[in-house]
Design an enzyme around this catalytic site. Structure first.
Site, PDB file in Angstrom:
ATOM      1  N   SER A 154       0.824  -1.197   0.000  1.00 57.91           N
ATOM      2  CA  SER A 154       0.000   0.000   0.000  1.00 57.91           C
ATOM      3  C   SER A 154       0.868   1.261   0.000  1.00 57.91           C
ATOM      4  CB  SER A 154      -0.968  -0.025   1.195  1.00 57.91           C
ATOM      5  OG  SER A 154      -2.009   0.914   1.036  1.00 57.91           O
ATOM      6  N   ASP A 214     -10.044  -5.250  -4.255  1.00 61.90           N
ATOM      7  CA  ASP A 214      -9.481  -4.207  -3.386  1.00 61.90           C
ATOM      8  C   ASP A 214     -10.367  -2.969  -3.465  1.00 61.90           C
ATOM      9  OD1 ASP A 214      -7.945  -2.185  -2.149  1.00 61.90           O
ATOM     10  OD2 ASP A 214      -6.072  -3.163  -2.726  1.00 61.90           O
ATOM     11  N   HIS A 270      -7.988  -5.470   0.140  1.00 69.04           N
ATOM     12  CA  HIS A 270      -6.746  -4.707   0.256  1.00 69.04           C
ATOM     13  C   HIS A 270      -5.742  -5.425   1.165  1.00 69.04           C
ATOM     14  CE1 HIS A 270      -4.268  -1.182  -0.164  1.00 69.04           C
ATOM     15  NE2 HIS A 270      -4.226  -0.972   1.141  1.00 69.04           N
TER      16      HIS A 270
END
Length: 313
Positions: A134, A264, A293
């Site tokens: 991320s 996601d 995610h």
């Protein structure tokens, strides 16, 4: 020499010698830009970074860069798995997060990348595989953009934010500014609730029909978020959403693996992983069709296997 002048000359010499010592000390300080202790590294701008260094010290090196608003604990499943397979695994808490110090300024991708460089330099790591999740994927991309791949062997982007999350005129597939303004508003209003809502819903996909929320994962996310500094996590929203990594991705010249969840809801796969893989020469893309995610937890066994296979190639 006139006897009356001797005290003056002696004093002048003392001042000059003292000035030389101070200058030498300042010069030495500049030549030694960071310090390393048992579990902390102090950066050039005085930020203390907490880090973990697991596994055999002579093993191949893998570094892990974590997501927002988490810390290095979020990588513990992958770190334990790879350390058990002979790898030296290193992860630090980003400035303002976890057990690192909470500077008022410098909560941006350039500083994040320079902090990763500080860890790599301080521990003298070579032939490193950089893994970023991320926001950490942005950190890895900006590291390569700013510091090159002289110490890098491979790179892995997991659920990563590059190339650019924010919708702009030349990035029409990005998310609207209102999404990130909503995160900022939620952070100011009640960030504890914000973190609980994110973890209970889209981060792990617990808001999908038939999903069973895992309270352990929710609480772990919340604890890590609340360990981070309020100002640091607030500033980081702009860092991960509005930083343009397209120029950084163009500088990737090492084998790169891009892994992303097909479901996601935080960082949509089409505008992130697929776009990044297209910009990185020779990159390989793996999509977990039902993955949310937070695949480092929900799909940890598969992710561990994919990482190990890539490392062994």
């Amino acid at each position: 020499m006139n006897i009356l002048m001797r005290p003056f000359v002696a004093a002048l010499l003392a001042v000059l010698l003292l000035s030389g010592s101070v200058a030498q000390a300042n010069s030495s300080a500049k030549e030694t830009p960071m310090t390393v202790n048992a579990n902390t590294i102090t950066t050039r701008d005085g930020v203390q970074l907490y880090y973990k260094d697991w596994g055999p010290k002579d093993g191949p090196v893998v570094t892990f860069s974590h997501g927002w608003p988490l810390n290095s604990d979020s990588w513990e499943s992958q770190m334990l798995f790879l350390a058990d397979h002979g790898y030296r695994v290193v992860a630090h808490d980003r400035r303002g997060h976890g057990r690192s110090s909470q500077p008022w300024d410098g909560n941006d991708m350039d500083h994040y990348a320079d902090d990763l460089a500080a860890v790599i330099e301080a521990l003298d790591l070579e032939d490193v595989t950089l893994v970023g999740f991320s926001t950490g994927g942005g950190e890895v991309a900006r590291y390569i953009g700013r510091h090159g791949t002289g110490r890098v062997k491979k790179a892995v982007l997991v659920s990563a934010v590059p190339p650019l999350m924010l919708r702009t005129d030349d990035n029409p597939g990005g998310l609207p500014l209102e999404v990130f303004d909503g995160l900022r508003e939620g952070s100011l209003a009640n960030r504890s609730k914000l973190y609980l809502d994110i973890a209970s819903g889209p981060f792990f996909g617990f808001n999908r029909p038939g999903a069973t929320p895992d309270q352990g994962l929710i609480q772990s996310f919340w604890v890590q978020g609340m360990q981070a500094g309020h100002k640091n996590t607030y500033d980081s929203i702009a860092a991960f959403s509005a930083t343009d990594f397209r120029g950084d991705l163009a500088k990737f010249d090492v084998p790169t693996l891009v892994i992303h969840g097909g479901d996601d809801q935080i960082v949509p796969v089409d505008s992130s992983a697929r776009a990044s893989a297209a910009l990185i020469s020779g990159a390989r893309l793996i999509v977990y069709p039902d993955g949310p995610h937070g695949i480092a937890d929900t799909h940890k066994d598969r992710l561990n296997r994919d990482l190990l296979q890539f490392l062994q190639e």
